[in-house]
Design a protein around this motif. Sequence first.
Motif, PDB file in Angstrom:
ATOM      1  N   LEU A 116       0.922  -1.117  -0.037  1.00 26.85           N
ATOM      2  CA  LEU A 116      -0.209   0.057   0.295  1.00 26.85           C
ATOM      3  C   LEU A 116       0.567   1.350   0.263  1.00 26.85           C
ATOM      4  CD1 LEU A 116      -2.612  -1.456   2.452  1.00 26.85           C
ATOM      5  CD2 LEU A 116      -2.773  -0.616   0.327  1.00 26.85           C
ATOM      6  N   ALA A 117       2.428   0.654   0.221  1.00 29.65           N
ATOM      7  CA  ALA A 117       3.398   1.973   0.229  1.00 29.65           C
ATOM      8  C   ALA A 117       3.312   2.423  -0.879  1.00 29.65           C
ATOM      9  CB  ALA A 117       4.123   2.554   1.545  1.00 29.65           C
ATOM     10  N   LEU A 118       3.649   1.631  -1.888  1.00 32.38           N
ATOM     11  CA  LEU A 118       3.753   1.263  -3.519  1.00 32.38           C
ATOM     12  C   LEU A 118       3.602   3.296  -4.197  1.00 32.38           C
ATOM     13  CD1 LEU A 118       4.643  -1.894  -4.093  1.00 32.38           C
ATOM     14  CD2 LEU A 118       6.178  -0.544  -3.418  1.00 32.38           C
ATOM     15  N   HIS A 135       2.604   4.261  -7.323  1.00 29.99           N
ATOM     16  CA  HIS A 135       2.250   4.121  -8.544  1.00 29.99           C
ATOM     17  C   HIS A 135       0.842   2.883  -8.968  1.00 29.99           C
ATOM     18  CE1 HIS A 135       5.359   6.816  -9.572  1.00 29.99           C
ATOM     19  NE2 HIS A 135       5.698   5.670  -9.002  1.00 29.99           N
ATOM     20  N   LEU A 136       0.696   2.456  -7.460  1.00 27.41           N
ATOM     21  CA  LEU A 136      -0.321   0.968  -7.692  1.00 27.41           C
ATOM     22  C   LEU A 136      -1.405   2.124  -6.964  1.00 27.41           C
ATOM     23  CD1 LEU A 136       1.505  -1.969  -7.272  1.00 27.41           C
ATOM     24  CD2 LEU A 136       1.590  -0.621  -8.931  1.00 27.41           C
ATOM     25  N   CYS A 137      -2.744   1.200  -7.364  1.00 31.45           N
ATOM     26  CA  CYS A 137      -3.630   1.617  -6.672  1.00 31.45           C
ATOM     27  C   CYS A 137      -4.723   0.014  -6.413  1.00 31.45           C
ATOM     28  CB  CYS A 137      -4.549   2.672  -7.456  1.00 31.45           C
ATOM     29  SG  CYS A 137      -6.426   2.963  -6.941  1.00 31.45           S
ATOM     30  N   VAL A 138      -5.010  -0.125  -5.020  1.00 27.97           N
ATOM     31  CA  VAL A 138      -4.843  -1.042  -4.913  1.00 27.97           C
ATOM     32  C   VAL A 138      -6.615  -1.168  -4.566  1.00 27.97           C
ATOM     33  CG1 VAL A 138      -5.782  -3.134  -2.870  1.00 27.97           C
ATOM     34  CG2 VAL A 138      -3.098  -1.928  -3.532  1.00 27.97           C
ATOM     35  N   GLY A 139      -7.771  -1.923  -4.795  1.00 21.67           N
ATOM     36  CA  GLY A 139      -9.245  -2.069  -5.013  1.00 21.67           C
ATOM     37  C   GLY A 139      -9.366  -3.139  -4.864  1.00 21.67           C
ATOM     38  N   GLY A 140      -9.221  -4.254  -4.224  1.00 26.75           N
ATOM     39  CA  GLY A 140      -9.816  -5.199  -3.711  1.00 26.75           C
ATOM     40  C   GLY A 140      -8.667  -6.597  -3.981  1.00 26.75           C
ATOM     41  N   LEU A 141      -9.560  -7.990  -4.535  1.00 32.68           N
ATOM     42  CA  LEU A 141      -9.198  -8.949  -4.270  1.00 32.68           C
ATOM     43  C   LEU A 141      -9.688  -9.679  -5.589  1.00 32.68           C
ATOM     44  CD1 LEU A 141      -9.082 -10.533  -0.650  1.00 32.68           C
ATOM     45  CD2 LEU A 141      -7.592  -8.716  -1.759  1.00 32.68           C
ATOM     46  N   MET A 201     -15.011 -12.744   2.388  1.00 31.99           N
ATOM     47  CA  MET A 201     -14.451 -12.429   4.894  1.00 31.99           C
ATOM     48  C   MET A 201     -12.257 -11.236   4.264  1.00 31.99           C
ATOM     49  SD  MET A 201     -16.622 -15.582   6.528  1.00 31.99           S
ATOM     50  CE  MET A 201     -15.486 -15.275   7.776  1.00 31.99           C
ATOM     51  N   LEU A 202     -11.748 -11.848   3.750  1.00 29.94           N
ATOM     52  CA  LEU A 202     -10.657 -11.971   4.296  1.00 29.94           C
ATOM     53  C   LEU A 202     -10.192 -10.351   3.309  1.00 29.94           C
ATOM     54  CD1 LEU A 202      -7.435 -12.351   4.398  1.00 29.94           C
ATOM     55  CD2 LEU A 202      -7.560 -13.208   2.045  1.00 29.94           C
ATOM     56  N   ARG A 203     -11.282  -9.867   2.890  1.00 28.87           N
ATOM     57  CA  ARG A 203     -11.337  -8.468   1.877  1.00 28.87           C
ATOM     58  C   ARG A 203     -11.778  -7.005   2.973  1.00 28.87           C
ATOM     59  NH1 ARG A 203     -15.509  -6.477  -0.839  1.00 28.87           N
ATOM     60  NH2 ARG A 203     -16.856  -7.110   0.010  1.00 28.87           N
ATOM     61  N   ASP A 204     -12.686  -7.977   4.127  1.00 28.84           N
ATOM     62  CA  ASP A 204     -13.744  -7.422   5.413  1.00 28.84           C
ATOM     63  C   ASP A 204     -12.731  -7.410   5.725  1.00 28.84           C
ATOM     64  OD1 ASP A 204     -15.518  -7.628   3.769  1.00 28.84           O
ATOM     65  OD2 ASP A 204     -17.036  -8.913   4.717  1.00 28.84           O
ATOM     66  N   ARG A 205     -11.707  -8.411   6.512  1.00 27.62           N
ATOM     67  CA  ARG A 205     -10.780  -8.165   7.692  1.00 27.62           C
ATOM     68  C   ARG A 205      -9.598  -7.020   7.169  1.00 27.62           C
ATOM     69  NH1 ARG A 205     -10.019 -12.339  11.563  1.00 27.62           N
ATOM     70  NH2 ARG A 205      -7.868 -11.338  11.652  1.00 27.62           N
ATOM     71  N   LEU A 206      -9.386  -6.957   5.338  1.00 23.69           N
ATOM     72  CA  LEU A 206      -8.255  -6.030   5.413  1.00 23.69           C
ATOM     73  C   LEU A 206      -8.534  -4.780   5.616  1.00 23.69           C
ATOM     74  CD1 LEU A 206      -6.903  -8.032   2.565  1.00 23.69           C
ATOM     75  CD2 LEU A 206      -6.012  -7.196   3.932  1.00 23.69           C
ATOM     76  N   ALA A 207     -10.457  -4.874   5.058  1.00 24.82           N
ATOM     77  CA  ALA A 207     -10.796  -3.815   4.719  1.00 24.82           C
ATOM     78  C   ALA A 207     -10.866  -2.348   6.308  1.00 24.82           C
ATOM     79  CB  ALA A 207     -12.158  -3.546   4.506  1.00 24.82           C
ATOM     80  N   GLN A 208     -10.824  -3.773   7.321  1.00 23.41           N
ATOM     81  CA  GLN A 208     -10.733  -3.550   8.833  1.00 23.41           C
ATOM     82  C   GLN A 208      -9.296  -2.723   9.091  1.00 23.41           C
ATOM     83  OE1 GLN A 208     -11.247  -6.813  11.196  1.00 23.41           O
ATOM     84  NE2 GLN A 208     -14.007  -6.103  11.499  1.00 23.41           N
ATOM     85  N   ARG A 209      -8.022  -3.846   8.861  1.00 25.75           N
ATOM     86  CA  ARG A 209      -7.184  -3.365   9.128  1.00 25.75           C
ATOM     87  C   ARG A 209      -6.544  -1.893   8.284  1.00 25.75           C
ATOM     88  NH1 ARG A 209      -2.861  -2.576  10.168  1.00 25.75           N
ATOM     89  NH2 ARG A 209      -0.797  -4.027  10.474  1.00 25.75           N
ATOM     90  N   PHE A 210      -7.166  -2.158   7.191  1.00 25.45           N
ATOM     91  CA  PHE A 210      -5.791  -0.522   6.376  1.00 25.45           C
ATOM     92  C   PHE A 210      -7.505  -0.446   5.383  1.00 25.45           C
ATOM     93  CE2 PHE A 210      -2.851  -4.538   5.500  1.00 25.45           C
ATOM     94  CZ  PHE A 210      -2.103  -3.811   6.486  1.00 25.45           C
ATOM     95  N   GLN A 270      -7.829   2.683   5.135  1.00 25.07           N
ATOM     96  CA  GLN A 270      -7.464   3.697   3.720  1.00 25.07           C
ATOM     97  C   GLN A 270      -7.196   3.183   2.570  1.00 25.07           C
ATOM     98  OE1 GLN A 270      -5.088   2.069   5.813  1.00 25.07           O
ATOM     99  NE2 GLN A 270      -3.214   1.856   5.327  1.00 25.07           N
ATOM    100  N   ALA A 271      -7.260   2.353   1.884  1.00 26.79           N
ATOM    101  CA  ALA A 271      -7.232   1.798   0.981  1.00 26.79           C
ATOM    102  C   ALA A 271      -9.112   1.116   0.550  1.00 26.79           C
ATOM    103  CB  ALA A 271      -6.323   0.653   0.702  1.00 26.79           C
ATOM    104  N   ASP A 272      -9.220   1.138  -0.588  1.00 27.65           N
ATOM    105  CA  ASP A 272      -9.831   0.843  -1.408  1.00 27.65           C
ATOM    106  C   ASP A 272     -10.214  -0.780  -1.430  1.00 27.65           C
ATOM    107  OD1 ASP A 272     -12.537   0.891  -2.765  1.00 27.65           O
ATOM    108  OD2 ASP A 272     -12.013   1.670  -4.761  1.00 27.65           O
ATOM    109  N   TRP A 273     -11.630  -1.424  -0.789  1.00 28.86           N
ATOM    110  CA  TRP A 273     -11.410  -2.725  -0.504  1.00 28.86           C
ATOM    111  C   TRP A 273     -12.064  -3.230  -1.551  1.00 28.86           C
ATOM    112  CZ3 TRP A 273      -6.890  -4.950  -0.510  1.00 28.86           C
ATOM    113  CH2 TRP A 273      -6.077  -4.674   0.407  1.00 28.86           C
ATOM    114  N   SER A 274     -12.745  -2.606  -1.980  1.00 28.16           N
ATOM    115  CA  SER A 274     -14.736  -2.631  -2.226  1.00 28.16           C
ATOM    116  C   SER A 274     -14.033  -3.663  -3.892  1.00 28.16           C
ATOM    117  CB  SER A 274     -15.229  -1.424  -3.523  1.00 28.16           C
ATOM    118  OG  SER A 274     -14.565  -0.708  -4.164  1.00 28.16           O
ATOM    119  N   ALA A 275     -13.503  -3.953  -4.499  1.00 25.28           N
ATOM    120  CA  ALA A 275     -13.590  -4.789  -5.190  1.00 25.28           C
ATOM    121  C   ALA A 275     -13.836  -6.488  -4.875  1.00 25.28           C
ATOM    122  CB  ALA A 275     -12.723  -4.541  -6.591  1.00 25.28           C
ATOM    123  N   LEU A 276     -14.781  -7.461  -5.937  1.00 26.83           N
ATOM    124  CA  LEU A 276     -13.966  -8.728  -5.446  1.00 26.83           C
ATOM    125  C   LEU A 276     -13.919  -9.296  -6.896  1.00 26.83           C
ATOM    126  CD1 LEU A 276     -16.270  -9.590  -2.149  1.00 26.83           C
ATOM    127  CD2 LEU A 276     -13.387  -9.914  -3.149  1.00 26.83           C
TER     128      LEU A 276
END
Length: 243
Positions: free
Chosen positions: A161-163, A165-171, A193-202, A204-210
């Motif tokens: 997430l610190a990179l 030039h990349l924009c993380v959008g999900g899993l 469920m893993l996506r939901d955990r990531l969204a809790q933990r991070f 600041q990032a967008d985790w909406s895509a599956l």
Amino acid sequence: MNEIAANIAAVRERIAAAARHAGRPEGEIRLVGVTKTHPAELVAQAIEAGLTDFGENRVQEAEPKIAALADRRAGVAWHLIGHLQRNKAKKAAELFDIIHSLDSLRLAQALDRAAAERPALPVLLQVNVSGEASKEGFALAGWEERPALLDAFFGEVEALLALPHLCVGGLMTIAPWGPDPEAARPAFRSARMLRDRLAQRFPQADWSALSMGMTDDFAVAIGEGATLVRVGRAIFGARAPAF
Ligand SMILES: *Cc1c(COP(=O)(O)O)cnc(C)c1O
């Protein structure tokens, strides 16, 4: 209506039915037509029929196809859905609008360098939650009961997430193949469920895509929260056996 257009309409109806069944708005789900092994002329027919998103597995195969459709590039998004080798990161960052198959921190670092000259590159993290040896992806089988595994993954995600030039959008995930689509449900649920955990933990990032679900199991995937379904055969027909 030609055959491709009819197939797309039929798949869209099945997506709408699965969304209704799951109590989800149909507009949440994007159809990606998977065009590997099929020629640019068929892709052109799908564009004519209103499809805007296309998935390819391999940079080498996609490059001439995307070039052949250059005059229709506007309004079309190309998705890389197959394993990417680091030495092809530069080419992939030039060709694709989104990478579904980001499966290691080292690949992320290579893509980050490769994307320096373009707008931030949208990526999804490919996760292997079923443990099948043949599947690419961050190895996360059984993460629910393996806190150390999950922690190590979180460490990699933090670095990723610190990179800039990349924009993380999900899993993204691929379910184990089997004749019964219901057999895919645990893998899809685990990815969500893993996506939901990531969204809790991070947060600041967008985790909406599956990104999950293919010809045989996309309805099940929609029931488990898929926002991108990758459909090849139901639109373009059977592929040569090598694929
Ligand atoms: C080939 C492929 C698809 C499409 O599979 P179909 O069964 O033809 O719908 C989806 N995702 C990935 C990663 C693929 O390689």
